[in-house]
Design a protein around this motif. Structure first.
Motif, PDB file in Angstrom:
ATOM      1  N   LEU A   1       0.951  -1.266   0.148  1.00 18.54           N
ATOM      2  CA  LEU A   1      -0.011  -0.031  -0.035  1.00 18.54           C
ATOM      3  C   LEU A   1       0.880   1.368  -0.007  1.00 18.54           C
ATOM      4  O   LEU A   1       0.696   2.217  -0.911  1.00 18.54           O
ATOM      5  CB  LEU A   1      -0.911  -0.052   1.409  1.00 18.54           C
ATOM      6  N   ARG A   2       1.712   1.196   0.735  1.00 23.84           N
ATOM      7  CA  ARG A   2       2.804   2.328   0.774  1.00 23.84           C
ATOM      8  C   ARG A   2       3.634   2.783  -0.168  1.00 23.84           C
ATOM      9  O   ARG A   2       3.789   3.916  -0.677  1.00 23.84           O
ATOM     10  CB  ARG A   2       3.705   2.282   1.991  1.00 23.84           C
TER      11      ARG A   2
ATOM     12  N   GLY B   1       0.325   2.019  -3.537  1.00 26.08           N
ATOM     13  CA  GLY B   1      -1.065   2.490  -3.557  1.00 26.08           C
ATOM     14  C   GLY B   1      -1.908   1.454  -3.628  1.00 26.08           C
ATOM     15  O   GLY B   1      -1.610   0.008  -3.665  1.00 26.08           O
ATOM     16  N   ASN B   2      -3.192   1.888  -3.709  1.00 27.93           N
ATOM     17  CA  ASN B   2      -4.376   0.809  -4.004  1.00 27.93           C
ATOM     18  C   ASN B   2      -4.564   0.503  -5.621  1.00 27.93           C
ATOM     19  O   ASN B   2      -4.986   1.381  -6.212  1.00 27.93           O
ATOM     20  CB  ASN B   2      -5.722   1.331  -3.394  1.00 27.93           C
TER      21      ASN B   2
ATOM     22  N   SER C   1      -3.375  -5.650  -6.669  1.00 25.35           N
ATOM     23  CA  SER C   1      -2.565  -5.561  -5.195  1.00 25.35           C
ATOM     24  C   SER C   1      -2.204  -6.868  -4.670  1.00 25.35           C
ATOM     25  O   SER C   1      -1.292  -7.130  -4.138  1.00 25.35           O
ATOM     26  CB  SER C   1      -3.260  -4.714  -4.459  1.00 25.35           C
TER      27      SER C   1
END
Length: 155
Positions: A94-95, A98-99, A104
């Motif tokens: 996520l960091r 991102g989404n 993901s």
């Protein structure tokens, strides 16, 4: 090993997707973390009901959770009583990226595999046999998959 799809009740506003000429446009309601948190344990209990040895010990699993945002991950961690390191790979993806939507989870699984190998763990699932993949989708659909890790061959 096992899959389950759950549409969270009263979540029509949870995740709204509009398909446009230039791609998909997503809207996540501020209620999504609360909705996920209110349902996550029941969903996992049902998912793992036929797998021996789990017994609702959520820290005995490795995790790959669709990173919809930090508040969702915080709520899952809180509701399941997870140790901080359980969502390390998810938070890192996520960091860093991102989404990214559905893809993901592949980045998270790869991160988990790489770290398991770097740390000399016995399996690709942080040394654990069982894990869970959780995807979050439109309305508020939660797709869950029981994962079974593979042994890492000694070099």
């Amino acid at each position: 090993m096992s899959t389950r799809e759950t549409i969270v009740p009263y979540s029509e506003h949870g995740v709204v997707v509009h398909v446009r000429e230039m791609g998909c446009e997503y809207y996540l309601s501020p209620d999504v973390p609360k909705l996920v948190g209110a349902n996550i344990e029941e969903i996992l209990v049902k998912l793992f009901s036929e797998i021996d040895g789990i017994n609702n010990d959520w820290n005995s699993l490795f995790y790959c959770i669709h990173p919809g945002g930090p508040a969702i991950l915080d709520k899952v961690e809180e509701k399941l009583g997870l140790n901080e390191e359980k969502l390390r790979a998810t938070r890192l993806v996520l960091r860093e990226y991102g989404n990214m939507g559905a893809p993901s989870v592949f980045f998270i699984l790869d991160e988990t595999r790489k770290k398991s190998m770097e740390k000399g763990k016995a399996t690709t699932g942080e040394g654990l046999e069982w894990g869970v993949l959780i995807g979050i989708g439109p309305r508020l659909t939660m797709e869950t998959v029981v994962l079974r890790s593979v042994r890492i061959a000694a070099c």
